[in-house]
Design an enzyme around this catalytic site. Structure first.
Site, PDB file in Angstrom:
ATOM      1  N   ASN A  10      -6.498   1.542   2.764  1.00  0.00           N
ATOM      2  CA  ASN A  10      -7.253   2.881   2.881  1.00  0.00           C
ATOM      3  C   ASN A  10      -6.772   4.156   1.966  1.00  0.00           C
ATOM      4  OD1 ASN A  10      -7.946   1.427   5.518  1.00  0.00           O
ATOM      5  ND2 ASN A  10      -7.293   3.071   6.473  1.00  0.00           N
ATOM      6  N   TYR A  36      -6.922  -7.976  12.021  1.00  0.00           N
ATOM      7  CA  TYR A  36      -5.464  -7.572  12.891  1.00  0.00           C
ATOM      8  C   TYR A  36      -5.312  -8.024  14.491  1.00  0.00           C
ATOM      9  CZ  TYR A  36      -4.837  -5.122   8.869  1.00  0.00           C
ATOM     10  OH  TYR A  36      -3.835  -4.720   7.464  1.00  0.00           O
ATOM     11  N   GLU A  70      -6.886  -8.890   4.395  1.00  0.00           N
ATOM     12  CA  GLU A  70      -5.449  -8.150   4.916  1.00  0.00           C
ATOM     13  C   GLU A  70      -5.549  -8.852   6.319  1.00  0.00           C
ATOM     14  OE1 GLU A  70      -5.584  -4.448   5.600  1.00  0.00           O
ATOM     15  OE2 GLU A  70      -6.763  -3.388   3.653  1.00  0.00           O
ATOM     16  N   GLU A 108       1.050  -1.601  -0.078  1.00  0.00           N
ATOM     17  CA  GLU A 108      -0.654  -0.006   0.011  1.00  0.00           C
ATOM     18  C   GLU A 108       0.732   1.236   0.225  1.00  0.00           C
ATOM     19  OE1 GLU A 108      -3.728   2.241   2.049  1.00  0.00           O
ATOM     20  OE2 GLU A 108      -3.155  -0.043   3.130  1.00  0.00           O
ATOM     21  N   GLN A 168       1.463  -6.229   6.110  1.00  0.00           N
ATOM     22  CA  GLN A 168       1.584  -5.617   4.555  1.00  0.00           C
ATOM     23  C   GLN A 168       3.872  -5.671   4.159  1.00  0.00           C
ATOM     24  OE1 GLN A 168       1.035  -1.382   3.513  1.00  0.00           O
ATOM     25  NE2 GLN A 168      -0.209  -1.700   4.933  1.00  0.00           N
ATOM     26  N   ASN A 213     -12.378  -0.782  -0.090  1.00  0.00           N
ATOM     27  CA  ASN A 213     -11.466  -1.502   0.247  1.00  0.00           C
ATOM     28  C   ASN A 213     -12.307  -0.877   1.556  1.00  0.00           C
ATOM     29  OD1 ASN A 213      -9.011  -2.023   2.219  1.00  0.00           O
ATOM     30  ND2 ASN A 213      -9.381   0.066   2.668  1.00  0.00           N
ATOM     31  N   GLU A 214     -12.583  -1.568   2.834  1.00  0.00           N
ATOM     32  CA  GLU A 214     -12.960  -1.129   4.054  1.00  0.00           C
ATOM     33  C   GLU A 214     -14.303   0.147   3.901  1.00  0.00           C
ATOM     34  OE1 GLU A 214     -10.082  -0.526   6.695  1.00  0.00           O
ATOM     35  OE2 GLU A 214      -9.450  -2.915   7.201  1.00  0.00           O
TER      36      GLU A 214
END
Length: 504
Positions: free
Chosen positions: A72, A244, A292, A27, A349, A172-173
């Site tokens: 993001n 996470y 992720e 990213e 990442q 994304n999200e």
């Protein structure tokens, strides 16, 4: 401690190992791109500015697919800013991470890097501040052969042949209040469905990933998936999951058991997807993209709004410990144990940002502790994931109740005859005896046995001591009459490759 046992048989098959399970993520965030994979002027950089030392470590790590450019970041990204002559590219404010984005690294640079690294690209489109037309324009630029505006634009930028990107994330999200362009489930579902339909008109061969919940703790979790899939089930191939985990305080026991939460998350998304599929009379079984996942100490993060507008500022560069590596190994076990439905997974990442690889600007690059479970699983988990019959003692955790001390999986490669066992001992104090019944495989021998463990659970690798923590050769594994016996050290990640024994 009482012993644990496994029963394995080549006929007990869960699923084929999808190589896309061993993915990663790049990213435009912090130093992942700039001074991470890309640093013109670095002593190891090639003519394109790609860091050769990082490329060498990436090839060793072995990711198969890499998601790009966010995250993001993608929800405010204009892809056009990152193509064409570098001197003509505009610098922009990145609202996601309050960064100055120079756009000196963009789509074609990423594709050049992906080719050099030997990975498949997983491209995300901006559905935060943009929509159907911009996604189709990007797909035309990347995949159409020529004789149209955007495909000819690509050719004018030096990429004569189409990039042929097959795997696409529809945003994304977008359930998250931190996301630029946050949507309700209905808003996103409609936009994703129409975008996906239009993109398939440009290139029917592509695969599409719908945005699932940002994590299982979201107040809209499961209802978000249900609503989004009501709109997109017939259009997309995958629904995404993000998770996470971190250690809270001194609670190591719960941290070592966090893969149980990952398991519950996966099972809940499968149940939700299957419910929607049944309601819509769909025959296909939707697969999952866990694109992720990692250990991330979010309690240490200062927060996006507290960041300054800077170029390539160091950001969430967690320095991982032995226990973090063991936990990452456990997540890989969970993903393999759901290989019948989880087809794609990306550790987030790749470089510097909560990553297996750390770098110094202009200087060194080295492996973090979490590098090793990933590279071993990516290298050795081949063929089929087996259904394992496991019996393990339990231990008490504050967050998850009683949890098995043993966490394990196994893969069998029919072509080579190799059987690989991956096992975590969650006990921090006691060696776990393991017995595995392997009589269904014929004569075997222990070809590889490695252990990642340390008396200091907080030991970590640094630029000055890059090899402080690494797997060591295991001892004591014995095969007798089709039964494997081995002791798993406390808080350890263990890998055993069993190969066919030579015939006399």
């Amino acid at each position: 401690m009482n012993g644990s046992s496994l029963v394995l048989d080549p006929r007990f098959v869960l699923a084929e190992v999808d190589r896309r399970l061993f993915g990663s993520f790049v990213e435009h965030m912090g130093r992942c791109v700039y001074t991470g994979i890309f640093e013109p002027g670095h002593p190891t950089a090639d003519d394109s500015g790609l860091r050769g030392d990082v490329l060498e470590l990436v090839r060793e790590l072995g990711p198969t697919v890499v998601r790009y450019p966010g995250g993001n970041f993608v929800s405010g990204y204009r892809w056009e800013d990152g193509v064409g002559p570098v001197e003509d590219r505009p610098a922009r404010l990145d609202l996601a991470w309050r960064a100055l984005e120079p756009n000196t690294f963009g789509l074609n640079e990423f594709m050049h890097w992906a080719h050099a690294a030997g990975v498949e690209p997983m491209m995300a489109v901006n559905l935060g501040t943009r929509g159907v037309q911009e996604a189709c324009d990007l797909l035309e630029y990347t995949n159409h052969p020529g004789d149209t505006y955007f495909s000819d634009l690509r050719r004018s930028h030096g990429a004569k042949d189409p990039h042929g990107i097959k795997l696409w994330c529809l945003g994304n999200e977008l359930d998250g209040p931190w996301q630029v362009g946050q949507k309700t489930a209905h808003e996103y579902g409609r936009l994703a469905a129409e975008t996906g339909k239009a993109m398939r008109l440009v290139d029917p061969s592509i695969e599409l990933v719908a945005v699932g919940s940002s994590n299982s703790g979201m107040s809209t979790f499961a209802s978000w998936e249900a609503t989004v899939l009501e709109h997109t089930y017939g259009v997309v191939d995958y629904i995404s999951l993000h998770a996470y985990y971190e250690q809270h305080g001194d609670d190591v026991d719960s941290f070592l058991a966090t893969a149980t939460d990952m398991d519950m998350f996966i099972d809940a998304v499968i149940a939700t997807a299957d419910h929607v599929g049944a309601r819509l009379r769909q025959r296909k079984k939707l697969r999952l993209a866990f694109d992720e996942w990692n250990v991330w100490y979010q309690e240490r993060f200062v927060g996006q709004t507290n960041l300054d507008w800077r170029y390539a500022q160091p950001l969430i560069e967690d320095n991982y410990t032995v226990v973090d590596a063991v936990v990452v190994g456990s997540y890989l076990i969970s993903l393999l144990n759901h290989a019948d439905r989880v087809a794609i997974a990306c550790q987030a990442q790749l470089v510097n940002i909560i990553a297996p690889i750390l770098t110094e600007p202009g200087g060194r690059a080295w492996r973090q502790t979490i590098f090793y479970p990933f590279t071993q699983a990516a290298r050795l988990a081949r063929g089929r994931v087996l259904r394992t019959l496991a019996d393990s003692p339990l231990y008490a955790t504050a967050r998850f109740g009683e949890v098995p001390v043993l966490h394990s999986t196994a893969t069998y490669d029919e072509d080579t005859g190799d059987l690989c066992v991956f096992a975590v001992n969650r006990s921090t104090t006691e060696t776990l005896p393991l017995t595995a019944d392997l009589r269904g495989f014929g004569p075997l021998q222990v070809a590889e046995h490695s252990v990642l463990a340390d008396d200091d659970l907080q030991a970590r690798n640094t630029a000055d001591h890059p090899d402080r923590v690494s797997p060591r050769r295991g001892e004591g594994a014995r095969l007798d009459g089709g039964r494997l016996t081995v002791g798993l050290p406390p808080a350890s990640w263990n890998v055993l490759r069993l190969a066919p024994a030579p015939t006399r």
